[in-house]
Scaffold this motif. Structure first.
Motif, short mmCIF file in Angstrom:
data_model
loop_
_atom_site.label_atom_id
_atom_site.label_comp_id
_atom_site.label_asym_id
_atom_site.label_seq_id
_atom_site.Cartn_x
_atom_site.Cartn_y
_atom_site.Cartn_z
N ARG A 134 0.45 -1.16 0.20
CA ARG A 134 -0.33 0.18 0.22
C ARG A 134 1.04 1.34 0.05
NH1 ARG A 134 -3.33 1.72 4.38
NH2 ARG A 134 -4.72 3.97 3.17
N THR A 135 0.52 1.79 -1.17
CA THR A 135 1.61 3.55 -1.44
C THR A 135 0.70 4.91 -1.36
OG1 THR A 135 1.45 3.42 -3.42
CG2 THR A 135 2.98 1.79 -2.71
N TYR A 136 0.99 5.61 -1.05
CA TYR A 136 1.19 7.30 -1.30
C TYR A 136 1.55 7.83 -2.22
CZ TYR A 136 -1.41 6.92 2.99
OH TYR A 136 -2.10 6.72 4.59
N LEU A 145 5.18 4.61 1.42
CA LEU A 145 4.88 3.13 1.95
C LEU A 145 3.70 3.63 3.11
CD1 LEU A 145 7.64 0.71 1.59
CD2 LEU A 145 5.50 0.62 0.13
N ALA A 146 2.14 3.03 3.12
CA ALA A 146 1.87 3.43 4.17
C ALA A 146 2.72 2.20 5.26
CB ALA A 146 0.49 2.29 3.85
N ASP A 147 3.18 1.58 5.02
CA ASP A 147 4.25 0.87 6.57
C ASP A 147 5.27 2.06 7.33
OD1 ASP A 147 2.94 -1.22 6.10
OD2 ASP A 147 4.84 -1.84 5.60
N ASP A 185 -4.24 7.95 -1.86
CA ASP A 185 -3.49 6.57 -1.64
C ASP A 185 -3.36 6.08 -2.47
OD1 ASP A 185 -3.78 4.01 -0.55
OD2 ASP A 185 -4.68 5.13 1.62
N GLY A 186 -2.57 4.75 -2.38
CA GLY A 186 -2.28 4.04 -3.41
C GLY A 186 -3.08 2.62 -4.00
N VAL A 187 -4.29 2.99 -3.07
CA VAL A 187 -5.27 1.90 -3.60
C VAL A 187 -6.25 2.23 -4.17
CG1 VAL A 187 -7.19 0.97 -2.36
CG2 VAL A 187 -5.55 1.26 -0.80
N ASP A 188 -5.94 1.59 -5.97
CA ASP A 188 -6.84 2.25 -6.59
C ASP A 188 -8.59 1.76 -6.58
OD1 ASP A 188 -4.78 2.87 -8.61
OD2 ASP A 188 -4.44 0.56 -9.54
#
Length: 127
Positions: free
Chosen positions: A12-14, A25-27, A107-110
């Motif tokens: 999961r990315t930004y 990374l969201a982490d 947010d990288g979630v499509d």
């Protein structure tokens, strides 16, 4: 000028709002409780695919800090800043950390997807 090599992150990315380049990374998200002139901002441990501007002194709500603006390496848009030096002892935890402005990242979630609304035609139907 040299060639730009972009790092693609896994998980999961930004991303940059303007060109969708991976930035964090969201982490690596440490806090969502930061603010900037344009609204909400997030504190990250590290980022990629950015360039840094010159160091400058800024007076912020939490005190005076030496910061450097952060720009997307692909489109050149400002996406946040990096804390270089915190002048107050209580703010030292910010040193080396990065703030990304929420209205400049996605947010990288499509969540966008394409739905074909045309009726489908099977092979047996095209005559």
């Amino acid at each position: 000028m040299g060639r730009i090599f972009v790092v693609d992150l896994e998980g999961r990315t930004y991303k940059c709002k303007f060109c969708k380049t991976h930035i964090a990374l969201a982490d690596d998200l440490l806090s969502r409780g930061f603010h900037c002139r344009r609204g909400k901002a997030y504190l990250f441990n590290k980022v990629v695919n950015v360039t840094f501007g010159p160091h400058e002194e800024r007076v912020m709500l939490s005190g005076t800090h030496t910061v450097a603006d952060i720009f997307c390496c692909c489109c050149g848009q400002i996406v946040g800043w990096k804390y270089e030096v915190a002048h107050e002892e209580s703010q030292k935890y910010k040193e080396g950390k990065v703030v990304l402005e929420r209205d400049r990242i996605v947010d990288g979630v499509d969540t966008e997807f394409y739905i074909d609304t045309r009726p489908s035609i099977s092979d047996s139907e095209d005559a």
